[in-house]
Design an enzyme around this catalytic site. Sequence first.
Site, PDB file in Angstrom:
ATOM      1  N   VAL A   1       0.831  -1.210   0.000  1.00 18.06           N
ATOM      2  CA  VAL A   1       0.000   0.000   0.000  1.00 18.06           C
ATOM      3  C   VAL A   1       0.865   1.259   0.000  1.00 18.06           C
ATOM      4  O   VAL A   1       0.710   2.150  -0.837  1.00 18.06           O
ATOM      5  CB  VAL A   1      -0.945  -0.009   1.227  1.00 18.06           C
ATOM      6  CG1 VAL A   1      -1.712   1.296   1.328  1.00 18.06           C
ATOM      7  CG2 VAL A   1      -1.898  -1.185   1.138  1.00 18.06           C
TER       8      VAL A   1
ATOM      9  N   LYS B   1     -14.562   0.535   4.588  1.00 13.61           N
ATOM     10  CA  LYS B   1     -13.512  -0.398   4.159  1.00 13.61           C
ATOM     11  C   LYS B   1     -13.852  -1.845   4.562  1.00 13.61           C
ATOM     12  O   LYS B   1     -13.795  -2.772   3.746  1.00 13.61           O
ATOM     13  CB  LYS B   1     -12.177   0.045   4.762  1.00 13.61           C
ATOM     14  CG  LYS B   1     -11.065  -0.963   4.652  1.00 13.61           C
ATOM     15  CD  LYS B   1     -10.564  -1.095   3.232  1.00 13.61           C
ATOM     16  CE  LYS B   1      -9.624  -2.260   3.120  1.00 13.61           C
ATOM     17  NZ  LYS B   1      -8.460  -2.037   2.355  1.00 13.61           N
TER      18      LYS B   1
ATOM     19  N   ASN C   1     -14.886  -5.026   2.022  1.00 18.49           N
ATOM     20  CA  ASN C   1     -14.131  -6.283   1.946  1.00 18.49           C
ATOM     21  C   ASN C   1     -15.001  -7.475   2.349  1.00 18.49           C
ATOM     22  O   ASN C   1     -14.946  -8.541   1.729  1.00 18.49           O
ATOM     23  CB  ASN C   1     -12.883  -6.217   2.821  1.00 18.49           C
ATOM     24  CG  ASN C   1     -11.707  -5.586   2.085  1.00 18.49           C
ATOM     25  OD1 ASN C   1     -11.850  -5.151   0.944  1.00 18.49           O
ATOM     26  ND2 ASN C   1     -10.556  -5.526   2.713  1.00 18.49           N
TER      27      ASN C   1
ATOM     28  N   CYS D   1      -5.647  -9.459   2.879  1.00 17.30           N
ATOM     29  CA  CYS D   1      -6.751  -8.611   3.364  1.00 17.30           C
ATOM     30  C   CYS D   1      -8.011  -9.383   3.740  1.00 17.30           C
ATOM     31  O   CYS D   1      -8.430  -9.346   4.901  1.00 17.30           O
ATOM     32  CB  CYS D   1      -7.105  -7.575   2.302  1.00 17.30           C
ATOM     33  SG  CYS D   1      -5.766  -6.430   2.032  1.00 17.30           S
TER      34      CYS D   1
HETATM   35  C1  UDX Z   1      -8.445  -6.973  -1.719  1.00 20.23           C
HETATM   36  C2  UDX Z   1      -9.516  -5.939  -2.113  1.00 20.23           C
HETATM   37  O1  UDX Z   1      -9.985  -6.189  -3.440  1.00 20.23           O
HETATM   38  C3  UDX Z   1      -8.992  -4.544  -1.987  1.00 20.23           C
HETATM   39  O2  UDX Z   1     -10.018  -3.611  -2.256  1.00 20.23           O
HETATM   40  C4  UDX Z   1      -8.476  -4.354  -0.576  1.00 20.23           C
HETATM   41  O3  UDX Z   1      -7.960  -3.075  -0.416  1.00 20.23           O
HETATM   42  C5  UDX Z   1      -7.409  -5.381  -0.256  1.00 20.23           C
HETATM   43  O4  UDX Z   1      -7.955  -6.682  -0.433  1.00 20.23           O
HETATM   44  P1  UDX Z   1      -6.381  -8.180  -2.874  1.00 20.23           P
HETATM   45  O5  UDX Z   1      -6.201  -8.900  -1.582  1.00 20.23           O
HETATM   46  O6  UDX Z   1      -5.195  -7.615  -3.557  1.00 20.23           O
HETATM   47  O7  UDX Z   1      -7.407  -6.942  -2.675  1.00 20.23           O
HETATM   48  O8  UDX Z   1      -7.033  -9.217  -3.883  1.00 20.23           O
HETATM   49  P2  UDX Z   1      -8.400  -9.410  -4.663  1.00 20.23           P
HETATM   50  O9  UDX Z   1      -8.199  -9.195  -6.096  1.00 20.23           O
HETATM   51  O10 UDX Z   1      -9.500  -8.662  -4.038  1.00 20.23           O
HETATM   52  O11 UDX Z   1      -8.617 -10.980  -4.445  1.00 20.23           O
HETATM   53  C6  UDX Z   1      -8.709 -11.533  -3.132  1.00 20.23           C
HETATM   54  C7  UDX Z   1      -8.862 -13.028  -3.211  1.00 20.23           C
HETATM   55  O12 UDX Z   1     -10.143 -13.368  -3.721  1.00 20.23           O
HETATM   56  C8  UDX Z   1      -7.856 -13.735  -4.106  1.00 20.23           C
HETATM   57  O13 UDX Z   1      -7.415 -14.915  -3.466  1.00 20.23           O
HETATM   58  C9  UDX Z   1      -8.630 -14.047  -5.369  1.00 20.23           C
HETATM   59  O14 UDX Z   1      -8.127 -15.152  -6.061  1.00 20.23           O
HETATM   60  C10 UDX Z   1     -10.011 -14.293  -4.792  1.00 20.23           C
HETATM   61  N1  UDX Z   1     -11.089 -14.051  -5.748  1.00 20.23           N
HETATM   62  C11 UDX Z   1     -11.326 -12.802  -6.216  1.00 20.23           C
HETATM   63  C12 UDX Z   1     -11.906 -15.106  -6.160  1.00 20.23           C
HETATM   64  O15 UDX Z   1     -11.717 -16.250  -5.737  1.00 20.23           O
HETATM   65  N2  UDX Z   1     -12.928 -14.852  -7.032  1.00 20.23           N
HETATM   66  C13 UDX Z   1     -13.183 -13.614  -7.515  1.00 20.23           C
HETATM   67  O16 UDX Z   1     -14.130 -13.465  -8.291  1.00 20.23           O
HETATM   68  C14 UDX Z   1     -12.357 -12.557  -7.103  1.00 20.23           C
END
Ligand code: UDX
Length: 411
Positions: free
Chosen positions: A18, A195, A199, A252
């Site tokens: 971040v 936030k 999430n 996250c």
């Molecule tokens: C997330 C939030 O999107 C972001 O807004 C916050 O600030 C931090 O956490 P991030 O952890 O980088 O971001 O990943 P993200 O793309 O959100 O995916 C999180 C998890 O969900 C991953 O393991 C991904 O594979 C999974 N996922 C995501 C799915 O299984 N299916 C989906 O449709 C989307």
Amino acid sequence: MDKERCHVRIGVVGLGYVGLVTAAVLASRGNSVTGVDVDVSRIQMLKRGKSPIFEPQLDERIGNARSNIEFSEDYSKLSDCEVIFLCVPTPNTDNRIDLRYVMAAAAEIKEYNASSDLVIKSTVLPGTARKVSELTGMNVVSNPEFTREGSAVHDTEKPDRIVIGGKSVERVREIWEFTGSPIIVTTNENAELIKYASNAFLAVKISFINQIADLCEKIPGTDVNVVAEGMGLDRRIGREFLRAGLGYGGSCFPKDTVAMSSFAKEKGLDLSIVNSAIQYNDNRVPFLVKRIEENLDTLNGKRVCVLGLSFKDNTGDLRESRSLMIIENLKRRGAVVRAYDPVVHYIGDIDLYDDLSKCISDSEIVITATEWTEFSKINPSLFRGKEVFDLRRILDPKEVKLTMGVGIGKN
Ligand code: UDX
């Protein structure tokens, strides 16, 4: 102030995913930025012009901003900053948010510069900004990040919205005006809760579609990807975050959903919907490994190739990676596991291949565990004669004979 270029003296404390992206983006917009981190080796790398993390476009932004960005382990370098962003980790300890880094960093900042605006970017529960304000006496602004790893630069420059909470937020608002995104100005507590609620909602969406995938597997002729597409075209539902797979990982969602749930519990509220999403997600990997085993006589002694190690594509981040959990689970069942990842090239006791094709050809079983596009482009002939488990639904079932694809109801 010129909306395109903004010249504020900005400090960023905590140079992880971040903070470093925030620092690089704001410096590339003409602000003069001082990035501080207690990790001396990280600072040394940055001083040598090397990024300690893999994040698309980040090196480019740091390179463009070289003349107005500096890195240091010394908090006193923040003394003339007008605005200081706090981007330190907020891990969980015993399932509750642990604010030790936030509080320690805030106390240091106060020592050297109590007159700046202190902006909390770290994910913190409602009431934290108030505590930090009581500790420091500073103007504390809440400005949560919504960036996804792998597209953090894009998400910082072009976010869907910017949330700013606090009493005196004008300078922070001006800093982000270049994005042209909608800006919500509200209380610190609302900003903090937005936030967590965002999430948690996304986590619920993922667990929901994964459960629909389970249902699809019981109905011949169904495919969760098609169901998700049909659902997603309804604007009230939306297309994103309906990709069925291994469940959510990363730094996250797992942490924030649990912290939010404990926070609600302390307030006497059972956040039952979020709790179900957490529980479902926790069971997802063991459930899928059991499904794999049911499709084979045994996993014992079988050579298994796992494609992808990071928690999702376009990142080398292994935190809460479902892939690592799958590997551990497979090994416990006696499988001989090897893996390939486009970015991760070394990890403790996992047999890692540099060559994707060889990793597949040396194995009897192939499992997709991270949604890298590289994997969807693998020549289908490489899979011939293998048992293929597409847990991320990145292979085309018309081209590759799948033993199992998450959410495909077999005829
Ligand atoms: C997330 C939030 O999107 C972001 O807004 C916050 O600030 C931090 O956490 P991030 O952890 O980088 O971001 O990943 P993200 O793309 O959100 O995916 C999180 C998890 O969900 C991953 O393991 C991904 O594979 C999974 N996922 C995501 C799915 O299984 N299916 C989906 O449709 C989307």
